[in-house]
Design a protein around this motif. Structure first.
Motif, PDB file in Angstrom:
ATOM      1  N   THR A 244      34.027  79.440  76.398  1.00 44.85           N
ATOM      2  CA  THR A 244      33.500  78.200  75.826  1.00 44.85           C
ATOM      3  C   THR A 244      34.384  77.708  74.680  1.00 44.85           C
ATOM      4  OG1 THR A 244      31.977  79.629  74.628  1.00 44.85           O
ATOM      5  CG2 THR A 244      31.067  78.366  76.459  1.00 44.85           C
TER       6      THR A 244
ATOM      7  N   LEU B  26      37.235  75.659  76.152  1.00 49.41           N
ATOM      8  CA  LEU B  26      36.893  74.289  76.564  1.00 49.41           C
ATOM      9  C   LEU B  26      36.747  73.378  75.352  1.00 49.41           C
ATOM     10  CD1 LEU B  26      34.365  74.976  79.474  1.00 49.41           C
ATOM     11  CD2 LEU B  26      36.801  74.501  79.594  1.00 49.41           C
ATOM     12  N   ASP B  27      36.115  73.883  74.291  1.00 51.50           N
ATOM     13  CA  ASP B  27      35.997  73.085  73.065  1.00 51.50           C
ATOM     14  C   ASP B  27      37.376  72.789  72.498  1.00 51.50           C
ATOM     15  OD1 ASP B  27      32.991  74.839  72.007  1.00 51.50           O
ATOM     16  OD2 ASP B  27      33.224  72.927  73.074  1.00 51.50           O
TER      17      ASP B  27
ATOM     18  N   ILE C 150      40.193  72.522  74.184  1.00 54.08           N
ATOM     19  CA  ILE C 150      40.845  71.496  74.999  1.00 54.08           C
ATOM     20  C   ILE C 150      40.375  70.117  74.567  1.00 54.08           C
ATOM     21  CG2 ILE C 150      41.046  70.503  77.319  1.00 54.08           C
ATOM     22  CD1 ILE C 150      40.865  73.302  78.450  1.00 54.08           C
ATOM     23  N   ARG C 151      39.079  69.983  74.393  1.00 55.83           N
ATOM     24  CA  ARG C 151      38.544  68.681  74.025  1.00 55.83           C
ATOM     25  C   ARG C 151      39.068  68.234  72.670  1.00 55.83           C
ATOM     26  NH1 ARG C 151      32.322  66.780  74.266  1.00 55.83           N
ATOM     27  NH2 ARG C 151      32.133  68.216  72.527  1.00 55.83           N
TER      28      ARG C 151
ATOM     29  N   HIS D  42      42.773  67.377  72.825  1.00 58.66           N
ATOM     30  CA  HIS D  42      42.953  66.094  73.521  1.00 58.66           C
ATOM     31  C   HIS D  42      42.645  64.940  72.590  1.00 58.66           C
ATOM     32  CE1 HIS D  42      43.012  63.251  76.839  1.00 58.66           C
ATOM     33  NE2 HIS D  42      41.852  62.792  76.444  1.00 58.66           N
TER      34      HIS D  42
ATOM     35  N   VAL E 204      46.929  71.201  74.468  1.00 52.33           N
ATOM     36  CA  VAL E 204      46.148  70.844  75.665  1.00 52.33           C
ATOM     37  C   VAL E 204      46.713  71.581  76.873  1.00 52.33           C
ATOM     38  CG1 VAL E 204      45.496  68.976  77.236  1.00 52.33           C
ATOM     39  CG2 VAL E 204      45.494  68.575  74.788  1.00 52.33           C
ATOM     40  N   ASP E 205      48.047  71.512  77.023  1.00 48.69           N
ATOM     41  CA  ASP E 205      48.683  72.163  78.165  1.00 48.69           C
ATOM     42  C   ASP E 205      48.426  73.661  78.157  1.00 48.69           C
ATOM     43  OD1 ASP E 205      51.687  70.062  78.222  1.00 48.69           O
ATOM     44  OD2 ASP E 205      49.638  69.736  78.941  1.00 48.69           O
TER      45      ASP E 205
ATOM     46  N   CYS F 160      44.673  74.400  78.947  1.00 43.20           N
ATOM     47  CA  CYS F 160      44.344  74.096  80.342  1.00 43.20           C
ATOM     48  C   CYS F 160      44.937  75.150  81.272  1.00 43.20           C
ATOM     49  CB  CYS F 160      44.873  72.715  80.733  1.00 43.20           C
ATOM     50  SG  CYS F 160      43.877  71.362  80.090  1.00 43.20           S
ATOM     51  N   SER F 161      46.172  75.570  80.984  1.00 41.94           N
ATOM     52  CA  SER F 161      46.794  76.612  81.798  1.00 41.94           C
ATOM     53  C   SER F 161      45.968  77.879  81.762  1.00 41.94           C
ATOM     54  CB  SER F 161      48.189  76.942  81.281  1.00 41.94           C
ATOM     55  OG  SER F 161      49.031  75.844  81.442  1.00 41.94           O
TER      56      SER F 161
ATOM     57  N   VAL G 176      42.703  78.186  81.282  1.00 37.22           N
ATOM     58  CA  VAL G 176      41.499  78.016  82.095  1.00 37.22           C
ATOM     59  C   VAL G 176      41.853  78.119  83.571  1.00 37.22           C
ATOM     60  CG1 VAL G 176      39.624  76.459  82.730  1.00 37.22           C
ATOM     61  CG2 VAL G 176      40.360  76.605  80.347  1.00 37.22           C
ATOM     62  N   ALA G 177      42.959  77.449  83.954  1.00 35.55           N
ATOM     63  CA  ALA G 177      43.394  77.495  85.354  1.00 35.55           C
ATOM     64  C   ALA G 177      43.663  78.938  85.781  1.00 35.55           C
ATOM     65  CB  ALA G 177      44.637  76.655  85.541  1.00 35.55           C
TER      66      ALA G 177
ATOM     67  N   ILE H   5      40.519  80.738  86.532  1.00 37.22           N
ATOM     68  CA  ILE H   5      39.852  80.323  87.771  1.00 37.22           C
ATOM     69  C   ILE H   5      40.509  80.972  88.984  1.00 37.22           C
ATOM     70  CG2 ILE H   5      39.374  78.368  89.281  1.00 37.22           C
ATOM     71  CD1 ILE H   5      39.328  76.568  86.914  1.00 37.22           C
TER      72      ILE H   5
ATOM     73  N   PHE I 130      31.399  79.214  85.045  1.00 38.57           N
ATOM     74  CA  PHE I 130      31.112  77.934  84.392  1.00 38.57           C
ATOM     75  C   PHE I 130      29.624  77.710  84.168  1.00 38.57           C
ATOM     76  CE2 PHE I 130      35.154  76.311  83.744  1.00 38.57           C
ATOM     77  CZ  PHE I 130      35.940  76.315  84.882  1.00 38.57           C
TER      78      PHE I 130
ATOM     79  N   ASN J  25      29.641  74.323  82.317  1.00 39.31           N
ATOM     80  CA  ASN J  25      30.233  74.200  80.976  1.00 39.31           C
ATOM     81  C   ASN J  25      31.383  73.205  80.952  1.00 39.31           C
ATOM     82  OD1 ASN J  25      28.487  76.165  80.170  1.00 39.31           O
ATOM     83  ND2 ASN J  25      29.974  77.826  80.283  1.00 39.31           N
TER      84      ASN J  25
ATOM     85  N   LEU K 167      34.243  68.217  79.294  1.00 39.80           N
ATOM     86  CA  LEU K 167      35.570  67.615  79.375  1.00 39.80           C
ATOM     87  C   LEU K 167      35.517  66.312  80.160  1.00 39.80           C
ATOM     88  CD1 LEU K 167      37.888  70.689  80.109  1.00 39.80           C
ATOM     89  CD2 LEU K 167      37.211  69.694  77.920  1.00 39.80           C
TER      90      LEU K 167
ATOM     91  N   ILE L 295      43.248  70.315  84.581  1.00 41.13           N
ATOM     92  CA  ILE L 295      43.098  71.738  84.906  1.00 41.13           C
ATOM     93  C   ILE L 295      43.274  71.959  86.403  1.00 41.13           C
ATOM     94  CG2 ILE L 295      41.487  73.685  84.958  1.00 41.13           C
ATOM     95  CD1 ILE L 295      40.259  72.559  82.379  1.00 41.13           C
TER      96      ILE L 295
ATOM     97  N   LEU M 293      46.677  72.316  87.931  1.00 38.06           N
ATOM     98  CA  LEU M 293      47.462  73.516  87.664  1.00 38.06           C
ATOM     99  C   LEU M 293      47.201  74.631  88.675  1.00 38.06           C
ATOM    100  CD1 LEU M 293      46.931  73.498  83.799  1.00 38.06           C
ATOM    101  CD2 LEU M 293      49.081  73.070  84.991  1.00 38.06           C
TER     102      LEU M 293
END
Lengths: 126, 438
Positions: free
Chosen positions: A83, A86-87, A89-90, A93, A101-102, A105-106, A108-109, A112, A124, B58, B62, B70, B73
């Motif tokens: 969490t 994500l905060d 990233i926001r 941004h 940001v990059d 995001c990387s 998080v990716a 996943i 999530f 969650n 965004l 995201i 990527l």
């Protein structure tokens, strides 16, 4: 003496940064002396500033050692709870800090990749 | 279940009727493939929950752009897994640009486009997978998914040009004028014109279609003989540089909707563009009028037109109606050639599948402009089409001096005389009219 910019988090905490640090955020550098961020908590803002402080000077183009060291620091830095990521990233941004940001995001990716659909739902909280 | 489906279709049809004056949708795509609706619709459905958010968990905090960043990527396999996580993820992972990037990054041109970027990727990497229409591959519709970003993106890809964007045709058209006529009335004063009848004996008019051009590599040596440079544009001063000249000619081909957003041609050259098949809508603004919605950087090195061509028409075209400095517009059809004077802003959109040939050139009328441009301190960024950017000015100037000695001085003198006589006529109150006009 370089300009200092004050940032105010959503929970009212004040952070002072040097101009050199603020230069990495288009939003920060365009602000007057104080920038209020109603959507960013002090916890996240501290992390953002930590990143910016570390990235004030980019390593020289041919200095592999310095570039690698900064990369290692980044990877370590971004190893945060989901969490928080994500905060972050926001916030990054909103503050227009592309590198952060990059990086986030990387991360998080990466988290996943390799998960099944069920694991992603859990991840999530869907 | 059936009545719910009917209700959904009824709701979406109502939305379409309300927006009739707004959208001309391509008939092949009457409804958004997956049922995405713009955010405004959420407010017409009190009590409705946006499945975009519930399906992201969650991640919902965004914005759409960040979610897509995201997703951009991860690779195709992971997108496939993500598509099964929730309806919301299903819609997001269907976003065509994601698949376009995967195709272009991984296949680098070695692919045949098949219906959509997603289908192209899947049929290339999983050839045994059945992607025919009558399987479930036509797409699942989701309900209560509201997103402006995704809807807007789909809308722009599926919008057709509105008739009122095509009505204005105020360019001057000429047929069979002499070269002197052209130079005096258009090239010298730097005004656009549409020339008819220049291409009647081009072999290209009957030979060039998509199939003919597809295997271009073998044909390149012979393509040059399928057309000839219209007589008005035969003065081609960059030719003094031989093989070191900047890139100067292109065959341009694309489907309806493709084209070029606002820009000024490189190196301060003038250009001509001949349509061999199809038709193009042109919008031109003179050098001193920046088109609405366009933001050039102060040094001119970068032009930012943040919107796509169709978005420009949707958001900015209307405002030009009330401007004093209205743009020049036209539809250029097969067999017609348009002259694009140096420094003019222009936007082009293909109204149907089109093939055109275009060349940029320098003649004595814009030689001084080109030299000035090449001389600029930031020449290395601005000058395009050649590897040796910084020395181009010196090379070109010297080559011109060798081939056409005294020309540069002669032109400079003429320009000075014009300037002086202009100021004479301004300061001398006895003379009413200017000696020349644009």
């Amino acid at each position: 003496m370089s300009r200092k910019i004050t940032l105010k988090s959503s929970d009212g905490e004040l952070f002072e940064v040097d101009e050199a640090v603020a230069l990495q955020s288009e939003t920060m550098i365009e602000a007057d002396n104080i920038l209020t961020l109603p959507n960013v908590t002090s916890e996240i803002l501290a992390k953002v500033i930590e990143y910016c402080k570390m990235h004030v000077e980019s390593p020289e183009a041919d200095d592999r050692a310095a570039a690698d060291e900064l990369n290692r620091w980044d990877l370590d830095f971004i190893n945060l709870p989901d969490t928080t990521l994500l905060d972050l990233i926001r916030a990054a941004h909103h503050l227009k800090i592309k590198g952060l940001v990059d990086l986030a995001c990387s991360k998080v990716a990466d988290r996943i990749k390799g998960k099944t659909a069920e694991q992603i739902r859990e991840y999530f909280n869907i | 279940m059936f009545s719910e489906k009917k209700k959904f279709i009824a709701e979406t049809q109502q939305f379409e009727e309300e927006e009739e004056e707004g959208f001309n949708l391509k008939s092949s795509n009457p409804l958004h493939s997956y049922g995405v609706q713009p955010l405004g619709n959420l407010y017409f459905n009190p009590g409705s929950v946006n499945s975009r958010n519930t399906g992201l968990g969650n991640l919902q905090i965004l914005s759409d752009e960040l979610v897509l960043e995201i997703l951009g990527l991860v690779d195709g396999t992971h997108l496939g897994v993500l598509a099964t996580v929730s309806k919301s993820f299903y819609v997001f992972t269907s976003h065509e640009p994601l698949w376009r990037n995967l195709v272009l990054d991984n296949l680098k041109g070695r692919f045949l486009f098949n219906r959509s970027w997603k289908v192209t990727y899947i049929s290339t990497f999983y050839p045994s997978f059945d992607v025919s229409w009558n399987t479930h591959f036509s797409g699942l519709r989701v309900r209560n998914f509201y997103s402006d970003y995704l809807f807007q993106s789909w809308l722009c890809a599926n919008l057709e040009m509105k008739p009122e964007w095509l009505e204005r045709d105020n360019i001057i058209r000429k047929r069979g004028i002499s070269v002197d006529d052209f130079v005096m009335n258009f090239e010298e004063p730097n005004k656009p014109v549409l020339l008819e009848g220049c291409m009647d004996n081009w072999d290209a008019m009957r030979k060039w279609d998509r199939d003919y051009l597809v295997n271009l590599c073998e044909k390149i040596p012979t393509l040059g003989s399928d057309y000839e440079v219209p007589v008005y544009f035969r003065e081609d001063l960059f030719s003094v540089l031989g093989n070191e000249r900047p890139d100067y000619r292109w065959i341009i081909s694309g489907p309806a909707g493709s084209g070029s957003s606002f820009h000024i041609d490189p190196n301060s050259t003038s250009a001509w563009n001949a349509v061999i098949k199809g038709s193009k809508k042109w919008v031109l603004f003179p050098p001193d009028v920046v088109p609405p919605g366009v933001h050039p950087s102060p040094d001119g090195a970068e032009v930012a037109c943040p919107v796509s061509i169709i978005e420009w028409f949707m958001n900015f075209y209307g405002s030009t109606k009330n401007w004093k400095k209205r743009p020049i517009e036209c539809i250029c059809k097969a067999g017609e050639v348009i002259f694009v004077p140096n420094g003019w802003w222009h936007l082009v959109i293909n109204l149907e599948e089109s093939i055109a040939i275009t060349q940029n050139y320098v003649s004595r009328r814009n030689l001084l402009n080109v030299l000035d441009f090449l001389k600029k301190p930031n020449a290395s960024e601005l000058v395009s089409g050649t590897r040796d950017r910084i020395n181009l000015y010196e090379k070109f100037k010297n080559a011109i001096e060798r081939r056409f000695p005294g020309t540069i001085d002669e032109l400079t003198l003429k320009a000075e005389e014009k300037k002086m006589s202009f100021w004479d006529s301004v300061t001398d109150s006895k003379i009413g009219a200017f000696k020349f006009s644009f």
